[in-house]
Write an enzyme that holds these catalytic residues in place. Structure first.
Site, PDB file in Angstrom:
ATOM      1  N   CYS A   2       0.814  -1.214   0.000  1.00  0.00           N
ATOM      2  CA  CYS A   2       0.000   0.000   0.000  1.00  0.00           C
ATOM      3  C   CYS A   2       0.853   1.273   0.000  1.00  0.00           C
ATOM      4  CB  CYS A   2      -0.939   0.086   1.194  1.00  0.00           C
ATOM      5  SG  CYS A   2      -1.869  -1.403   1.475  1.00  0.00           S
ATOM      6  N   ARG A  27       3.052   0.462  -5.296  1.00  0.00           N
ATOM      7  CA  ARG A  27       2.966  -0.200  -3.997  1.00  0.00           C
ATOM      8  C   ARG A  27       1.683  -1.028  -3.861  1.00  0.00           C
ATOM      9  NH1 ARG A  27       6.647   1.840  -0.664  1.00  0.00           N
ATOM     10  NH2 ARG A  27       5.557   0.947   1.108  1.00  0.00           N
ATOM     11  N   TRP A  73      -2.810  -2.665  -1.583  1.00  0.00           N
ATOM     12  CA  TRP A  73      -2.502  -4.043  -1.994  1.00  0.00           C
ATOM     13  C   TRP A  73      -3.055  -4.901  -0.861  1.00  0.00           C
ATOM     14  CZ3 TRP A  73       0.288  -8.345  -0.308  1.00  0.00           C
ATOM     15  CH2 TRP A  73       0.550  -9.319  -1.283  1.00  0.00           C
ATOM     16  N   ASN A  99      -0.408   1.604   5.894  1.00  0.00           N
ATOM     17  CA  ASN A  99       0.433   0.687   5.122  1.00  0.00           C
ATOM     18  C   ASN A  99       1.149  -0.211   6.132  1.00  0.00           C
ATOM     19  OD1 ASN A  99       3.710   1.113   3.668  1.00  0.00           O
ATOM     20  ND2 ASN A  99       2.337  -0.596   3.422  1.00  0.00           N
ATOM     21  N   GLY A 100       0.934  -1.524   6.001  1.00  0.00           N
ATOM     22  CA  GLY A 100       1.580  -2.457   6.929  1.00  0.00           C
ATOM     23  C   GLY A 100       0.626  -3.572   7.284  1.00  0.00           C
ATOM     24  N   GLU A 470      15.477 -15.896 -14.449  1.00  0.00           N
ATOM     25  CA  GLU A 470      14.954 -14.533 -14.557  1.00  0.00           C
ATOM     26  C   GLU A 470      13.982 -14.406 -15.740  1.00  0.00           C
ATOM     27  OE1 GLU A 470      14.545 -12.150 -12.787  1.00  0.00           O
ATOM     28  OE2 GLU A 470      14.273 -10.409 -14.071  1.00  0.00           O
ATOM     29  N   LYS A 474      10.057 -13.224 -15.480  1.00  0.00           N
ATOM     30  CA  LYS A 474       9.502 -12.091 -16.239  1.00  0.00           C
ATOM     31  C   LYS A 474       8.260 -12.533 -17.001  1.00  0.00           C
ATOM     32  CE  LYS A 474      10.926  -9.451 -14.728  1.00  0.00           C
ATOM     33  NZ  LYS A 474      11.944  -9.184 -13.778  1.00  0.00           N
ATOM     34  N   GLU A 477       5.214 -13.269 -14.652  1.00  0.00           N
ATOM     35  CA  GLU A 477       4.592 -12.160 -13.927  1.00  0.00           C
ATOM     36  C   GLU A 477       3.833 -11.188 -14.809  1.00  0.00           C
ATOM     37  OE1 GLU A 477       7.137  -9.497 -11.640  1.00  0.00           O
ATOM     38  OE2 GLU A 477       8.786  -9.946 -12.984  1.00  0.00           O
ATOM     39  N   HIS A 493      15.082 -35.461 -15.774  1.00  0.00           N
ATOM     40  CA  HIS A 493      14.872 -36.119 -14.475  1.00  0.00           C
ATOM     41  C   HIS A 493      13.456 -35.864 -13.938  1.00  0.00           C
ATOM     42  CE1 HIS A 493      19.014 -37.436 -14.191  1.00  0.00           C
ATOM     43  NE2 HIS A 493      19.389 -36.228 -14.575  1.00  0.00           N
ATOM     44  N   LYS A 588       5.163  -3.174  -6.724  1.00  0.00           N
ATOM     45  CA  LYS A 588       6.590  -2.941  -6.975  1.00  0.00           C
ATOM     46  C   LYS A 588       7.415  -3.106  -5.707  1.00  0.00           C
ATOM     47  CE  LYS A 588       9.945  -1.453  -9.646  1.00  0.00           C
ATOM     48  NZ  LYS A 588      10.420  -2.502 -10.563  1.00  0.00           N
TER      49      LYS A 588
HETATM   50  C1  F6R Z   1      10.162  -9.141 -10.446  1.00  0.00           C
HETATM   51  C2  F6R Z   1      10.270  -8.266  -9.309  1.00  0.00           C
HETATM   52  C3  F6R Z   1      10.276  -8.868  -7.962  1.00  0.00           C
HETATM   53  C4  F6R Z   1      11.300  -8.139  -7.097  1.00  0.00           C
HETATM   54  C5  F6R Z   1      11.221  -8.622  -5.643  1.00  0.00           C
HETATM   55  C6  F6R Z   1      12.283  -7.978  -4.783  1.00  0.00           C
HETATM   56  O1  F6R Z   1      10.159  -8.413 -11.633  1.00  0.00           O
HETATM   57  O2  F6R Z   1      10.353  -7.094  -9.464  1.00  0.00           O
HETATM   58  O3  F6R Z   1      10.534 -10.230  -7.990  1.00  0.00           O
HETATM   59  O4  F6R Z   1      12.569  -8.371  -7.622  1.00  0.00           O
HETATM   60  O5  F6R Z   1       9.959  -8.317  -5.126  1.00  0.00           O
HETATM   61  O6  F6R Z   1      12.151  -6.592  -4.787  1.00  0.00           O
HETATM   62  P1  F6R Z   1      13.357  -5.655  -4.389  1.00  0.00           P
HETATM   63  O7  F6R Z   1      14.416  -5.832  -5.402  1.00  0.00           O
HETATM   64  O8  F6R Z   1      12.769  -4.285  -4.365  1.00  0.00           O
HETATM   65  O9  F6R Z   1      13.817  -6.101  -3.034  1.00  0.00           O
END
Ligand code: F6R
Length: 593
Positions: A2, A27, A73, A99-100, A470, A474, A477, A493, A588
């Protein structure tokens, strides 16, 4: 997670709250709300939707003297209007945004229910409003005291902005979740980060856990543990917060294409070409050299970046491991006597990582935070910190920050081994990324073949397995395609049972030693009718490969596979018509454990 904003004094609060929430929706963005004080009356508007929907719903108002806003969120309770914030207390004395996560909310709710309080929402936030009201009514109606008493009751994390009927102050409190204050011209503000306040004020106060107090238009009253403390102001530069799409249709695309520039900036900040010296903190380099083990901790994409850190450390003979932060926090293994921890995080606010840092700090161990946000919680509490200079990353899917994290680790390797070669190698990487940018149309064509699939697999070996992890993150998500990553040798396996006719499998090649065995693995999958696509550097490519990257230094080569994967995810999501920059269920900055 949030995002919260608030302000008091002379300002256009409709614009401040709505535009501020739009900037904070990284957020969380599943519901939103605003409360404002106009002519002595508090009005609340909420929506079970995005800030844009809130914007449409809130009528034009002017002359409000105070306002708070929230983008959510959901943690407790579904993303509905009733669960959206602001939440208010039983007798509408208190309106607040939070937020929390309040861990003991069930016990507190039972206590309040026994005192006759009723609850409209399923949130853990509503109980905070009721507790404040309860203490206020019980302590002779002193709100600051009610806030202190409520903070004593709460277990968990919170950043709170609180309006009280009949009170001309905007109250706040912080523990575990980020909150900043800003002092403007005849007005004072608060927000989860400084971005909503940029352009309105340059003077910020970073709050610490346990801080609380109130804002008046010309005054910040700050307290901690019952004592008043002097606010410490710092400044932020507006150019660090570039919110402009600059003609791009999506932030993700813009951010992928900023990667060359990000890497150049990284080199400029950590290497002096005149002297040939690295510009890292010397005491930090000494601490890394003296450590008998390096332990990397991170989450998600940052965790995948940390896997390169492990290889780089091993290359220089230093034992190193990497753990997912949320796992290590509950099982903090350390088998060495003098470990140094490297915590990698784009946001610097990830709760799982902050939990690890608390353990590390409580043991008095050195830790280095590698972050993209200078004043973030992790950076402020770390022994050392390095900024990755990726610039503001708006798209939820991390792209340029990942490249910058690995770039920084490569430069660190150079500084620790006394070699300037990584600087040259990063220049090669920049050339390789520019080449992919110029040929992104080829990846867009490939996306056409993949976007209707239910599942997809990325297969690699060595560094290209790190890239595969990675790439699959990507794709899942932002395109919602079920994607997995496997080391080439592992697929037979078990996972091979998942392969059906036309299941897309992307084979990622990045080094000579594993190119042939990986091609063999891909061949085995082709024989099972998978639709296979190989990505390889020019010198290891073969006829029929789906995408050929430039040859760069082997230890950075697989980053070009990742850039390929970033574009692939982008174009697949685009073809599916999905909200690329704000995928469902994500945020994010993950500030809940
Ligand atoms: C994927 C992504 C998340 C962040 C993860 C850690 O695209 O963005 O997997 O990498 O939530 O976030 P940070 O790097 O902010 O600790």
């Amino acid at each position: 997670m949030c995002g919260i904003v608030g302000g008091i004094g002379k300002a256009d609060f409709r614009n401040f709250v709505i535009s501020g929430l739009k900037k904070l929706d990284y957020r969380g963005y599943d519901s939103a709300g605003i409360a404002y004080l106009l002519d002595g009356e508090i009005t609340v508007v909420k929506t079970a939707g995005t800030v844009e929907m809130l914007d449409e719903k809130v009528s034009a108002f002017q002359g409000a003297s105070m306002a708070i806003g929230h983008t959510r969120w959901a943690t407790h309770g579904d993303p509905s209007e009733v669960n959206a914030h602001p939440q208010w207390s039983e007798h509408k004395l208190v309106y607040l945004v939070h937020n929390g996560v309040i861990e003991n909310f069930r016990a507190l709710k039972t206590r309040l229910k026994a005192r006759g309080y009723r609850f409209l929402s399923k949130t853990d936030t509503e109980i905070i409003a009721d507790l404040l009201e309860f203490h206020f009514e019980s302590n002779g109606r002193i709100f600051l005291k009610a806030l202190e008493e409520t903070m004593d009751d709460l277990e968990g994390s919170y950043a709170l902005a609180i309006m009280v009927s009949g009170d001309e102050r905007l109250y706040f409190a912080k523990k575990g979740s980020p909150l900043l204050l800003g002092s403007g011209d005849g007005a004072a503000f608060l927000a989860s980060d400084c971005v909503p306040m940029m352009g309105i004020t340059k003077r910020f106060v970073d709050l610490n856990d346990g801080d609380y107090g109130y804002l008046e238009p010309e005054r910040i009253a700050l307290f901690n543990s019952g004592r008043q403390i002097r606010p410490v102001f710092s400044e932020r530069k507006i150019e660090d917060f570039d919110y402009d799409l600059r003609g791009y249709p999506h932030f993700m695309l813009k951010e992928i294409e900023e990667e060359p520039q990000v890497l150049s900036r990284l080199v400029d900040n950590y290497f002096d070409p005149e002297t040939g010296d690295y510009l890292f903190d010397k005491s930090m380099l000494r601490a890394i050299r003296e450590a008998d083990e390096i332990i990397f901790l991170a989450c998600g994409t940052s965790h995948y970046a940390s896997l390169f850190g492990v290889s780089f450390m091993e290359f220089m003979g230093k034992p190193a491991r990497s753990y997912v932060a949320s796992e290590w926090a509950y099982h903090p293994v350390c088998l060495s006597k003098r470990p140094l921890y490297i915590l990698i995080s784009q946001s610097g606010e990830t709760a799982d990582l902050i939990a690890c840092q608390k353990i590390i700090n409580s043991e008095g161990r050195p830790n280095l935070a590698v972050v993209n946000v200078k004043d973030s919680s992790l950076a402020r509490r770390a022994t050392y910190f390095c900024l990755v200079y990726a610039g503001l990353e708006v798209a939820v899917a991390a792209t340029k920050s990942y490249i910058a994290q690995v770039g920084l680790l490569a430069l660190l390797l150079g500084a620790l081994t006394g070699s300037s070669s990584p600087v040259r190698h990063i220049e090669g990487l920049i050339g390789g990324i520019n080449d992919i940018i110029a040929r992104k149309g080829e990846i867009e064509n490939l996306a056409e073949k993949v976007y209707q699939s239910r599942d997809a697999f990325f297969v690699g070996r060595g560094d290209s397995f790190k890239a595969a992890l990675e790439c699959s993150l990507k794709l899942k998500e932002i395109s919602y395609i079920h994607a997995e990553a496997y080391p080439g040798g592992e697929i037979k396996h078990g996972p091979i049972a998942l392969i059906e006719e036309n299941t897309p499998v992307v084979g990622l090649i990045s080094d000579g030693a594993t190119a042939l065995p990986l091609r063999n693995n891909i061949e085995e999958l082709s024989s099972r009718k998978a639709a296979t696509y190989i990505v390889a550097p020019a010198s290891l490519s073969a006829k029929g490969d789906a995408f050929v990257t430039k040859d760069i230094k082997p230890y950075l080569q697989s980053l070009l596979n990742v850039v390929f994967g970033q574009y692939l995810a982008y174009y697949v999501s685009l073809k599916k018509g999905l909200p690329i920059d704000k995928p469902r269920n994500l945020a994010k900055s993950v500030t809940v454990e």
